[in-house]
Structure formats: structure tokens, C-alpha cells
Scaffold this active site. Structure first.
Site, PDB file in Angstrom:
ATOM      1  N   LYS A  10      -4.747   9.444   9.354  1.00  0.00           N
ATOM      2  CA  LYS A  10      -3.652   8.459   9.340  1.00  0.00           C
ATOM      3  C   LYS A  10      -3.248   8.113   7.910  1.00  0.00           C
ATOM      4  CE  LYS A  10      -3.354   3.440   9.711  1.00  0.00           C
ATOM      5  NZ  LYS A  10      -3.988   2.898   8.509  1.00  0.00           N
ATOM      6  N   ASN A  11      -4.230   7.781   7.078  1.00  0.00           N
ATOM      7  CA  ASN A  11      -3.881   7.265   5.749  1.00  0.00           C
ATOM      8  C   ASN A  11      -3.386   8.354   4.796  1.00  0.00           C
ATOM      9  OD1 ASN A  11      -4.306   4.689   6.605  1.00  0.00           O
ATOM     10  ND2 ASN A  11      -6.351   4.483   5.711  1.00  0.00           N
ATOM     11  N   CYS A 105      -2.507  -4.706   9.106  1.00  0.00           N
ATOM     12  CA  CYS A 105      -3.651  -5.516   9.542  1.00  0.00           C
ATOM     13  C   CYS A 105      -3.856  -6.690   8.590  1.00  0.00           C
ATOM     14  CB  CYS A 105      -4.920  -4.665   9.557  1.00  0.00           C
ATOM     15  SG  CYS A 105      -4.932  -3.420  10.858  1.00  0.00           S
ATOM     16  N   ARG A 110      -3.225  -8.967   0.345  1.00  0.00           N
ATOM     17  CA  ARG A 110      -3.013  -7.527   0.123  1.00  0.00           C
ATOM     18  C   ARG A 110      -1.886  -7.355  -0.900  1.00  0.00           C
ATOM     19  NH1 ARG A 110      -3.628  -4.043   5.629  1.00  0.00           N
ATOM     20  NH2 ARG A 110      -4.046  -2.440   4.068  1.00  0.00           N
ATOM     21  N   ASP A 295     -13.184   1.014   5.600  1.00  0.00           N
ATOM     22  CA  ASP A 295     -12.606   1.309   6.916  1.00  0.00           C
ATOM     23  C   ASP A 295     -13.658   1.737   7.940  1.00  0.00           C
ATOM     24  OD1 ASP A 295     -10.195   0.670   5.808  1.00  0.00           O
ATOM     25  OD2 ASP A 295      -9.455   2.717   5.651  1.00  0.00           O
ATOM     26  N   ARG A 387      -2.514   1.845  16.362  1.00  0.00           N
ATOM     27  CA  ARG A 387      -1.889   2.119  15.070  1.00  0.00           C
ATOM     28  C   ARG A 387      -2.604   3.257  14.346  1.00  0.00           C
ATOM     29  NH1 ARG A 387      -2.436  -2.149  11.365  1.00  0.00           N
ATOM     30  NH2 ARG A 387      -1.831  -0.382  10.127  1.00  0.00           N
TER      31      ARG A 387
HETATM   32  N1  EPU Z   1      -5.089  -4.304  -4.761  1.00  0.00           N
HETATM   33  C1  EPU Z   1      -4.561  -5.118  -5.731  1.00  0.00           C
HETATM   34  N2  EPU Z   1      -3.288  -4.862  -6.162  1.00  0.00           N
HETATM   35  C2  EPU Z   1      -2.560  -3.819  -5.686  1.00  0.00           C
HETATM   36  C3  EPU Z   1      -3.109  -2.999  -4.693  1.00  0.00           C
HETATM   37  C4  EPU Z   1      -4.396  -3.253  -4.243  1.00  0.00           C
HETATM   38  O1  EPU Z   1      -5.201  -6.061  -6.198  1.00  0.00           O
HETATM   39  O2  EPU Z   1      -1.413  -3.631  -6.136  1.00  0.00           O
HETATM   40  C5  EPU Z   1      -6.466  -4.551  -4.288  1.00  0.00           C
HETATM   41  C6  EPU Z   1      -6.513  -4.912  -2.803  1.00  0.00           C
HETATM   42  O3  EPU Z   1      -6.332  -6.282  -2.591  1.00  0.00           O
HETATM   43  C7  EPU Z   1      -7.896  -4.411  -2.423  1.00  0.00           C
HETATM   44  C8  EPU Z   1      -8.125  -3.210  -3.329  1.00  0.00           C
HETATM   45  O4  EPU Z   1      -7.198  -3.356  -4.409  1.00  0.00           O
HETATM   46  O5  EPU Z   1      -8.862  -5.388  -2.719  1.00  0.00           O
HETATM   47  C9  EPU Z   1      -7.916  -1.860  -2.686  1.00  0.00           C
HETATM   48  O6  EPU Z   1      -6.654  -1.824  -2.026  1.00  0.00           O
HETATM   49  P1  EPU Z   1      -5.855  -0.462  -1.792  1.00  0.00           P
HETATM   50  O7  EPU Z   1      -4.562  -0.550  -2.510  1.00  0.00           O
HETATM   51  O8  EPU Z   1      -6.759   0.675  -2.086  1.00  0.00           O
HETATM   52  O9  EPU Z   1      -5.563  -0.543  -0.248  1.00  0.00           O
HETATM   53  P2  EPU Z   1      -4.251  -0.111   0.515  1.00  0.00           P
HETATM   54  O10 EPU Z   1      -3.632   1.062  -0.169  1.00  0.00           O
HETATM   55  O11 EPU Z   1      -3.387  -1.283   0.801  1.00  0.00           O
HETATM   56  C10 EPU Z   1      -5.415   1.665   1.990  1.00  0.00           C
HETATM   57  C11 EPU Z   1      -5.558   1.893   3.472  1.00  0.00           C
HETATM   58  C12 EPU Z   1      -6.505   0.874   4.061  1.00  0.00           C
HETATM   59  C13 EPU Z   1      -7.857   0.980   3.362  1.00  0.00           C
HETATM   60  C14 EPU Z   1      -7.668   0.826   1.838  1.00  0.00           C
HETATM   61  C15 EPU Z   1      -8.949   1.031   1.056  1.00  0.00           C
HETATM   62  C16 EPU Z   1      -3.375   2.745   4.018  1.00  0.00           C
HETATM   63  C17 EPU Z   1      -2.087   2.517   4.684  1.00  0.00           C
HETATM   64  N3  EPU Z   1      -4.243   1.753   4.085  1.00  0.00           N
HETATM   65  O12 EPU Z   1      -4.877   0.361   1.873  1.00  0.00           O
HETATM   66  O13 EPU Z   1      -6.670   1.257   5.396  1.00  0.00           O
HETATM   67  O14 EPU Z   1      -8.719  -0.039   3.805  1.00  0.00           O
HETATM   68  O15 EPU Z   1      -6.703   1.785   1.376  1.00  0.00           O
HETATM   69  O16 EPU Z   1      -9.478   2.284   1.309  1.00  0.00           O
HETATM   70  O17 EPU Z   1      -3.621   3.809   3.483  1.00  0.00           O
HETATM   71  C18 EPU Z   1      -7.193   1.001   7.649  1.00  0.00           C
HETATM   72  O18 EPU Z   1      -6.918   2.194   7.788  1.00  0.00           O
HETATM   73  O19 EPU Z   1      -7.754   0.315   8.549  1.00  0.00           O
HETATM   74  C19 EPU Z   1      -6.874   0.345   6.385  1.00  0.00           C
HETATM   75  C20 EPU Z   1      -6.841  -0.972   6.231  1.00  0.00           C
END
Ligand code: EPU
Length: 406
Positions: A10-11, A105, A110, A295, A387
């Protein structure tokens, strides 16, 4: 022994499909998970002028030769998190992008400040009042140091930099398998990206990406890990097919510590937890790849809830990822969650009751819990589960669980 076939990640797919917007031509993606977030992305790409066609259950063809619109529908884009990838892709291809505030979620704060920092470094102007707009007269390569390792920011700024003029260096990037998958796809189409999977990614901008390529989405390590946890929690024997076992090393090592026997072979993992053995307690802390994935934290939590002793689970990525522990406690678990730490006093068994899925992975954990619990478990809010998991109830049923969707 039960067998289960893992689908595409998915991701990875949520970024690959928007990445097709960079391509002046046709892209065929196979091994695409047929899940609600992906179907929404397809709808959005169509509204932007791309031609999107599902030719088989897991094959999507995207023709992005003509992009007529850079404003994505605000309501649709606000329904899931990964809509932020449309920003990087549209900015790169059209120098203009608009999406709604990303939803998804509810896992606590975030922020997307690191995405914005990267876009601005490349020369874009970004506005985040009510919706997100990004525009640029021209994108120019730049050095970006990320304050946190972010999957989303790494991929998004990589998308924006692919067609920028000159070289972009991204430092302190995320290294998850899907980062490498997106870079591999872009390079196949003519991008010049080096270092994906390491701490530093260098992108030499190119003028154009070419189409007519087929690309298979990397297998979903989180879906595979979910079934590994199911095997251990149920003292079962499951062969998990079509996965990349090395991507699961952080989970594998913890499950072995808990007493499981795990054998990797080609693209399969065989997980056996003997009915005669007690699950051993372990301490786990989530961290960016190659650390233990957040995850898979709730799914492992079900195993810890049933272990013979006390385990400590520390969540370092999301502030609110212990909501499932309340539901497990309603099923008879003994878990004290406080801030980023949860202490699991293992219990002998769980008992079925009515529980609520608070998010995607919490929902997957509750399915595992329901499958091993005594009596009937009713899970509501299952749209979260849909999802990210395709036909999850069919796969669990095939493994012997008594599960129906109502
Ligand atoms: N963060 C920041 N600033 C940013 C972006 C992230 O402070 O601009 C922080 C976040 O708050 C968090 C950490 O950095 O504490 C990591 O966040 P990341 O950006 O890696 O997460 P994401 O890209 O929003 C993706 C997956 C998530 C998964 C995370 C971590 C997608 C759509 N989502 O989220 O997946 O938990 O990476 O591996 O790719 C799930 O699949 O259930 C899910 C939540």
C-alpha cells in the site's frame, strides 16, 4: 500448514500511482493492491486529466500524456494521507499543485513541515491555509537536510526534484523499502536518482521521463508481518508467500526471541509457533527502517498480550498508536499504556467482545486478537482496515479463522 499470498505494498503504491503523473506517456503497474486508498487515487488522477484503467484486478494502466488540471478535488484528497504525493508530482510536472489537507488514520500530530521545507528549497511557494497549494516559476536543485526521517517527505521531495534543473541532495532521508521502490520506478523511466535506501539521496534533474514501462509494486512487508504475528499469536503454522523476507528482519528477530521458528526461502517466510511452547515476553521500540516498524506495533502487541511475562513496547513514531490497547484490555488483556510506552503483563487467553478499530493497523491487530480469542469478537469501524488490506477476511478464513463480514 496454512498458506497466504501477500499483495503489493500500500505505502509504495500510494506514491507510485501519483508518480505516474511525471511521465509523459503510459505506465502499467502490476501487483497493485485493490484497496480503497488506491481506488481514490485512481479517481483523483482521472479528474486531473490522466486516463486510468484497471485492466485486471491488480493491474492499472495510467496515461498521463495530457494533464489538464493541477487542482485535485479537495474532498477526495482530504480523505487519506498519501494525497500529499500529488503535491510533489504535480509541482514537478506542472509547477503548480493544490490538494486538500491530508486526512488518514488519527495517530496524533502528523505535520508535513519537512515536505514543505523541501519544496521551498527547490524554489516553490507553499500555502497551507485551509488547503495546500504549491507553485513555482521553476524548480532548481538544492540541498535539503531533513530534521526527522520521514517516509512521506523523502518521497515527496524526491518526486519534486526529479525534473528540477540541477542536482538535489537529500540528507537524513527515510530508508524504507518503498523509498527504494519509488526511486527504482523513476529511474526506469529515465530519472537519475542515486542512494535510495541509504542516508543520502542525490537526484540529478532530467528534462523528461518517458513512458511505456511496466512496473510491479514491491510486496507489502506490513501485510506479510501482520500474518507472521497472526501465526505466532495463534500458535499456528503459516507459509507467507510473495514477500521479501529481508524486509521483515526486525520483526523476524523479535518473533524468534518470542519462541517462533522462522525459515526464509526465496520469496516466502514460514512461521511456526509450537502449541507446546509459551510465548516469551520481549521489549520492542519502534524506529524508522531498518528499525522495528510502527505499522507492525499493534499486531505484535497482540502477541505480547499473550506472552508469559512482562513486555515493554515503546512507540517512537506516532503519539497515539496505543488506542488498540484499550480494546485488547476489554478482551481480557492487561496492558498499561502511558504516553509513548505500554507495559504488557501477558495473560493466558483473550475473550471475544465488541471492539472498535481506531485505525488501520489497530484494526488488523483486533482481527488477530479476535481470531485467537475465546468466543465471538465483533469489530466495528472496519473501513479503516479496508484502506490498507485487500480481502483480509478471506485470507484469514483461508488460514482457518472463523471470520465473516457483515
Ligand atoms: N514528521 C514530521 N514532519 C514531517 C513529516 C513527518 O515531523 O514533515 C514526523 C511524523 O510526525 C512522525 C515521523 O516524522 O513522527 C515519521 O513520519 P513519516 O513522514 O515517515 O510518516 P508518513 O509518511 O506520514 C508513512 C506511512 C505510515 C507509516 C509512516 C512511518 C504512508 C501513506 N503512510 O506515513 O503508514 O506509519 O510512514 O513508517 O505511506 C499505515 O500504513 O498504517 C501508516 C500509518
Amino acid at each position: 500448514m496454512g498458506e497466504v499470498e501477500i499483495g503489493g505494498a500500500k505505502n509504495a503504491a500510494v506514491a507510485l500511482l501519483p508518480a505516474a503523473l511525471l511521465i509523459n506517456g503510459v505506465t502499467t503497474f502490476s501487483n497493485v493492491p485493490n484497496i480503497s486508498d488506491i481506488r481514490k487515487i485512481c479517481d483523483i488522477l482521472s479528474t486531473l486529466g490522466a486516463k486510468v484503467e484497471w485492466t485486471e484486478k491488480h493491474t492499472v494502466i495510467i496515461d498521463a500524456t495530457n494533464i489538464s488540471e493541477t487542482h485535485a478535488p479537495l474532498d477526495l484528497t482530504s480523505e487519506f494521507r498519501a494525497s500529499y504525493y500529488l503535491l510533489g508530482a504535480l509541482l514537478s510536472r506542472c509547477l503548480s499543485a493544490e490538494v486538500g489537507m491530508p486526512g488518514g488514520c488519527k495517530l496524533g500530530q502528523r505535520p508535513i513541515d519537512q515536505h514543505i521545507k523541501g519544496f521551498e528549497a527547490l524554489g516553490a511557494t507553499v500555502d497551507t491555509v485551509g488547503k495546500i497549494t504549491a507553485t513555482a516559476k521553476k524548480l532548481t536543485g538544492a540541498d535539503v537536510y531533513f530534521d526527522v526521517r520521514s517516509v512521506g517527505a523523502t518521497i515527496n521531495v524526491m518526486l519534486a526534484a526529479v525534473l528540477a534543473e540541477g542536482t538535489t541532495t537529500l540528507t537524513n532521508v527515510a530508508k524504507e523499502p518503498h523509498i527504494v521502490d519509488i526511486a527504482n520506478f523513476l529511474n526506469l523511466c529515465g530519472a537519475d536518482i542515486v542512494g535510495a535506501g541509504t542516508d543520502i539521496i542525490k537526484i540529478n534533474g532530467v528534462k523528461e521521463l518517458k513512458g511505456d514501462f511496466s512496473y510491479s509494486v514491491v510486496p507489502d512487508q506490513i501485510e506479510a508481518g501482520t500474518f507472521m504475528c497472526a501465526a505466532v499469536a495463534s500458535h499456528g503454522d503459516i507459509l507467507i508467500k510473495n514477500c521479501i523476507p529481508e524486509h521483515l528482519d526486525p520483526l523476524t528477530s523479535k518473533l524468534i526471541e518470542m519462541g517462533a521458528e522462522i525459515e526464509k526461502s526465496g520469496d516466502s517466510i514460514h512461521v511456526v509457533m509450537s502449541p507446546n511452547k509459551k510465548l516469551q515476553p520481549v521489549n520492542v521500540a519502534t524506529a524508522p527502517y531498518p528499525g522495528f516498524p510502527t505499522d507492525l506495533q499493534p499486531q505484535l502487541g497482540v502477541c505480547l498480550a499473550l506472552a508469559d511475562g512482562t513486555s515493554i513496547l515503546t512507540e517512537n513514531i506516532w503519539e497515539s498508536r496505543f488506542q488498540y490497547t484499550t480494546e485488547l484490555n476489554n478482551m481480557g488483556a492487561n496492558i498499561q499504556a502511558n504516553g509513548s510506552t505500554a507495559i504488557f503483563q501477558g495473560v493466558k487467553e483473550l475473550t471475544g467482545t465488541k471492539v472498535v478499530s481506531s485505525d488501520l493497523r489497530a484494526g488488523a491487530a483486533l482481527i488477530i486478537a479476535g481470531a485467537v480469542a475465546k468466543g465471538e469478537t465483533q469489530i466495528t469501524n472496519i473501513h479503516y482496515i479496508d484502506r490498507g488490506y485487500e480481502s483480509i477476511e478471506d485470507k484469514f478464513r483461508q488460514l482457518g479463522a472463523n471470520i465473516v463480514r457483515k
